[in-house]
Design an enzyme around this catalytic site. Sequence first.
Site, short mmCIF file in Angstrom:
data_model
loop_
_atom_site.label_atom_id
_atom_site.label_comp_id
_atom_site.label_asym_id
_atom_site.label_seq_id
_atom_site.Cartn_x
_atom_site.Cartn_y
_atom_site.Cartn_z
N GLY A 571 70.62 43.33 11.62
CA GLY A 571 70.84 42.87 12.97
C GLY A 571 71.85 41.74 13.00
CE LYS A 572 77.65 41.63 12.01
NZ LYS A 572 77.82 43.02 11.60
N GLY A 573 73.05 38.46 15.67
CA GLY A 573 72.75 37.75 16.91
C GLY A 573 73.62 36.54 17.04
N GLY A 574 73.38 35.81 18.11
CA GLY A 574 74.17 34.64 18.37
C GLY A 574 74.05 33.60 17.27
CG PHE A 575 70.53 31.96 16.66
CD1 PHE A 575 71.00 30.93 17.47
CD2 PHE A 575 69.43 32.66 17.07
CE1 PHE A 575 70.36 30.62 18.65
CE2 PHE A 575 68.79 32.36 18.25
CZ PHE A 575 69.25 31.34 19.05
N GLY A 576 73.33 34.22 14.00
CA GLY A 576 73.78 34.66 12.68
C GLY A 576 73.32 36.07 12.42
CB ILE A 577 74.16 38.22 9.68
CG1 ILE A 577 75.56 38.14 10.29
CG2 ILE A 577 73.87 39.62 9.19
CD1 ILE A 577 76.68 38.38 9.32
CG ASP A 701 67.20 35.26 24.63
OD1 ASP A 701 67.57 35.95 25.62
OD2 ASP A 701 67.80 35.25 23.54
#
Length: 910
Positions: A571-577, A701
């Site tokens: 997964g990838k998100g705003g904070f990192g991978i 969120d």
Amino acid sequence: MGAHSVFLILFSVIAIAIVVHGQGQAGFISIDCGSPPNINYVDTDTGISYTWDAPFINAGVNLNVSEEYGYPKNPVLPFPLADVRSFPQGNRNCYTLTPSDGKGNLYLIRASFMYGNYDGKNALPEFDLYVNVNFWTSVKLRNASENVIKEILSFAESDTIYVCLVNKGKGTPFISALELRPMNSSIYGTEFGRNVSLVLYQRWDTGYLNGTGRYQKDTYDRIWSPYSPVSWNTTMTTGYIDIFQSGYRPPDEVIKTAASPKSDDEPLELSWTSSDPDTRFYAYLYFAELENLKRNESREIKIFWNGSPVSGAFNPSPEYSMTVSNSRAFTGKDHWISVQKTAESTRPPILNAIEIFSAQSLDEFYTRIDDVQAIESIKSTYKVNKIWTGDPCSPRLFPWEGIGCSYNTSSYQIKSLNLSSSGLHGPIAFAFRNLSLLESLDLSNNNLKGIVPEFLADLKYLKSLNLKGNNLTGFIPRSLRKRATANGLALSVDEQNICHSRSCRDGNRIMVPIVVSTLVIILIAALAIICIMRRESKIRAYSGPLLPSGKRRFTYSEVSSITNNFNKVIGKGGFGIVYLGSLEDGTEIAVKMINDSSFGKSKGSSSSSSSSQVSKEFQVEAELLLTVHHRNLASFVGYCDDGRSMALIYEYMANGNLQDYLSSENAEDLSWEKRLHIAIDSAQGLEYLHHGCRPPIVHRDVKTANILLNDNLEAKIADFGLSKVFPEDDLSHVVTAVMGTPGYVDPEYYNTFKLNEKSDVYSFGIVLLELITGKRSIMKTDDGEKMNVVHYVEPFLKMGDIDGVVDPRLHGDFSSNSAWKFVEVAMSCVRDRGTNRPNTNQIVSDLKQCLAAELAREPKSNHEKKEVVKEKYTKTKSTVQNYSSNEYNSSSGSVSLSFGDYSTFGPMAR
Ligand SMILES: *[C@@H]1O[C@H](CO)[C@@H](O)[C@H](O)[C@H]1NC(C)=O
Ligand SMILES: *[C@@H]1O[C@H](CO)[C@@H](O)[C@H](O)[C@H]1NC(C)=O
Ligand SMILES: *[C@@H]1O[C@H](CO)[C@@H](O)[C@H](O)[C@H]1NC(C)=O
Ligand SMILES: *[C@@H]1O[C@H](CO)[C@@H](O)[C@H](O)[C@H]1NC(C)=O
Ligand SMILES: *[C@@H]1O[C@H](CO)[C@@H](O)[C@H](O)[C@H]1NC(C)=O
Ligand SMILES: *[C@@H]1O[C@H](CO)[C@@H](O)[C@H](O)[C@H]1NC(C)=O
Ligand SMILES: *[C@@H]1O[C@H](CO)[C@@H](O)[C@H](O)[C@H]1NC(C)=O
Ligand SMILES: *[C@@H]1O[C@H](CO)[C@@H](O)[C@H](O)[C@H]1NC(C)=O
């Protein structure tokens, strides 16, 4: 060659025997101890089916009797005696018998022994037998070919009966055969009721002509020995004697012969001497008249023991057998039973058969049942390689190896357990906690892994705990440390692996760079409020998987190794991978690496002097966050903060997030019921954040990408609290920046910056609409416009077209009642004013009603279903129109303004 032919003959006869004798042995357990694996056969002499013994015992070795005593030299050797199981290891080895009639019933247990020089030592052993915890008898052999048979009648106190061989230092115990027969529980009574077992002393067929009784002549398979002193005559009959009048049922060939004195006026006398004058004997004498007495003839009998009458005068019946026994035990050294005719009797006395037993008290206690269950669980968890059979503490002379017991109350208790160097693998099992009276526990020098569990501190009598020489990691729980310092618990651990929490932090702390320390300030702000008040109850409420390695703080290199060098991105998100990782024991976890850029903006805003203090607090708060548990919240199981990197470690959820799941092929199989379960699960997670914590946690969120599914499709909410912990924006904006994800942000919050639980409720409404429709929160219309799922649903609702709303992949397979209710709940969540939205308690309860409506649905043919749905349209139309005319319209109006270039505000979904 010879042995083979014996086998062949045996087995050819067996085939016939099975047909003839296969029935009628109901409840029999017939074990040929020491026989080769998987052997089942019918003994041609007796017609009894024997089985091999491995299913009843897991200790000992199998050996054949030596050539001299075995086949083919000794062709008359009963087959079960040709091999033995012997027990060179352990001082108590037990067979476990589970009779089919279960506890409370009377059983005959018979053990046979023929030494046959099976071990080549030509040394006759002597050993003891126990039934369960009580002494049965000693086994002594006079020569290698003697077949010693021991028999006992015993009431089963539980569903399993242990028959134990105890090594008393006079040679290795062994056994040739073991048999159990169900008896009629109303016979062989004594004045002690079920408090005694009866050990067979003699069972004689007096006036014997032929036959041993035994099965099938004897339904109980008793063995009747001939007894014919020279001074006795034999009489017999060929007529019918009813043996079913009483439960004793002596076999025909035993009851139809009788002894009488050679000289008419003599009594029939039997005597024996007991080595122990306290032994209590019971005799059961069998009578039936075998002669045709003339009218002027009579036979009247009286029984005396040591000169005292045992019975009144009686006449044996020519029609049925009768059994006379002493109501009070015979005790003393010398015993002399005399069967006499009375003065009126014209015929001499007779005796058809007699059994003599000695009573064995059942006065030994068992181990406390909780302790038994716990130690059995430990035994099976670790596959403990010890001779642990029968009761752990009892008989008290022979407790299980490594176990110490206290014997001062009416049930025995396990007081100490020494399992050092016993090859234990894996984590410390919870079962240890159930040995609640344990004073000493030694688990040293094994291969135990994982944490030192907190539950060990619950062992309130524990005085000594040795965990040295294992691969344990992590902290020593505070409660245990407290016990060690305050209550004099001697605690031994490997200092190099395990931290005594306080010193560990101070000693091993890694210098934390400034960037992290800034982050930590934010973290504190976010976390200090979390659930402090109800931490305790949270721990108890937790029912998800525990990380088997109890470790919670990881170094960068450990994280790197756990993720196989950051091999698999999930997964990838705003904070990192987010990477997939796996612990030593194979448990899969998700590792979320935090980008430098996520906190880079704060660089330099904190002084290095406070960084160590901050790091300490960070760990405290991270540990605190680790205690937030609910079955519908994704577990945060560890973290890394070693300066180079920050990472958060979660339980891995096999089915990924709901957003991906809904857009994958899997969604084809996602039934209405499953969707409702997912909705309820996530609502409960949210309910816990809002109402289970003081002060409440606002997630900020909520979205389908933050709802994770495990392999059972149970939903858990992820990333709670994190939008506060890791804001992308500048510190100064933390309070005012709008967080969240496009498509989910509460328009009221967007307009007012006022954040509360109702903002989460709005986002959750969007989640529910996605579940219902299978659409994304923001979708592209045919003409390329972006459209919110609320707008998508609205026109269908106005027309009362539930089919248009619900995901077409369901093919109409849902209860329309449930669907309308579900949509109603979703729409109530996205009302534009927070105060008009339901709270999460309400949502959970409404969703459960939806589920109940779906479950109440009767399976219908497609045609019928359509009818119901149609009817429902017209019924609910008015409600929906009311609803849409009031605030739903205005709600959608304000939301529509917010979408579009919303992506500038918050972090994207990972
Ligand atoms: C005992 O004898 C049987 C039959 O001859 C044979 O199959 C078996 O292997 C022998 N067992 C041992 C332990 O020698
Ligand atoms: C072994 O002892 C039994 C019982 O005392 C006896 O009947 C038998 O004859 C003895 N056998 C040998 C070979 O000594
Ligand atoms: C059996 O033992 C129990 C407990 O000691 C006792 O209460 C009971 O009376 C005894 N029963 C008989 C028949 O002796
Ligand atoms: C055994 O005794 C029965 C009578 O009880 C008799 O009919 C039978 O013939 C006898 N068998 C032998 C082998 O003596
Ligand atoms: C046990 O024996 C009694 C008579 O003593 C009889 O009434 C009862 O039916 C028998 N029970 C069984 C199971 O045979
Ligand atoms: C005992 O048996 C012998 C020989 O069979 C017989 O002569 C004698 O009369 C018998 N005695 C009685 C009391 O029946
Ligand atoms: C019984 O009667 C018979 C004749 O029927 C006679 O021979 C016998 O002696 C009598 N026996 C006794 C004990 O009176
Ligand atoms: C502990 O684990 C390490 C690596 O997992 C292994 O090499 C070591 O032999 C283990 N130590 C013990 C005492 O089992």
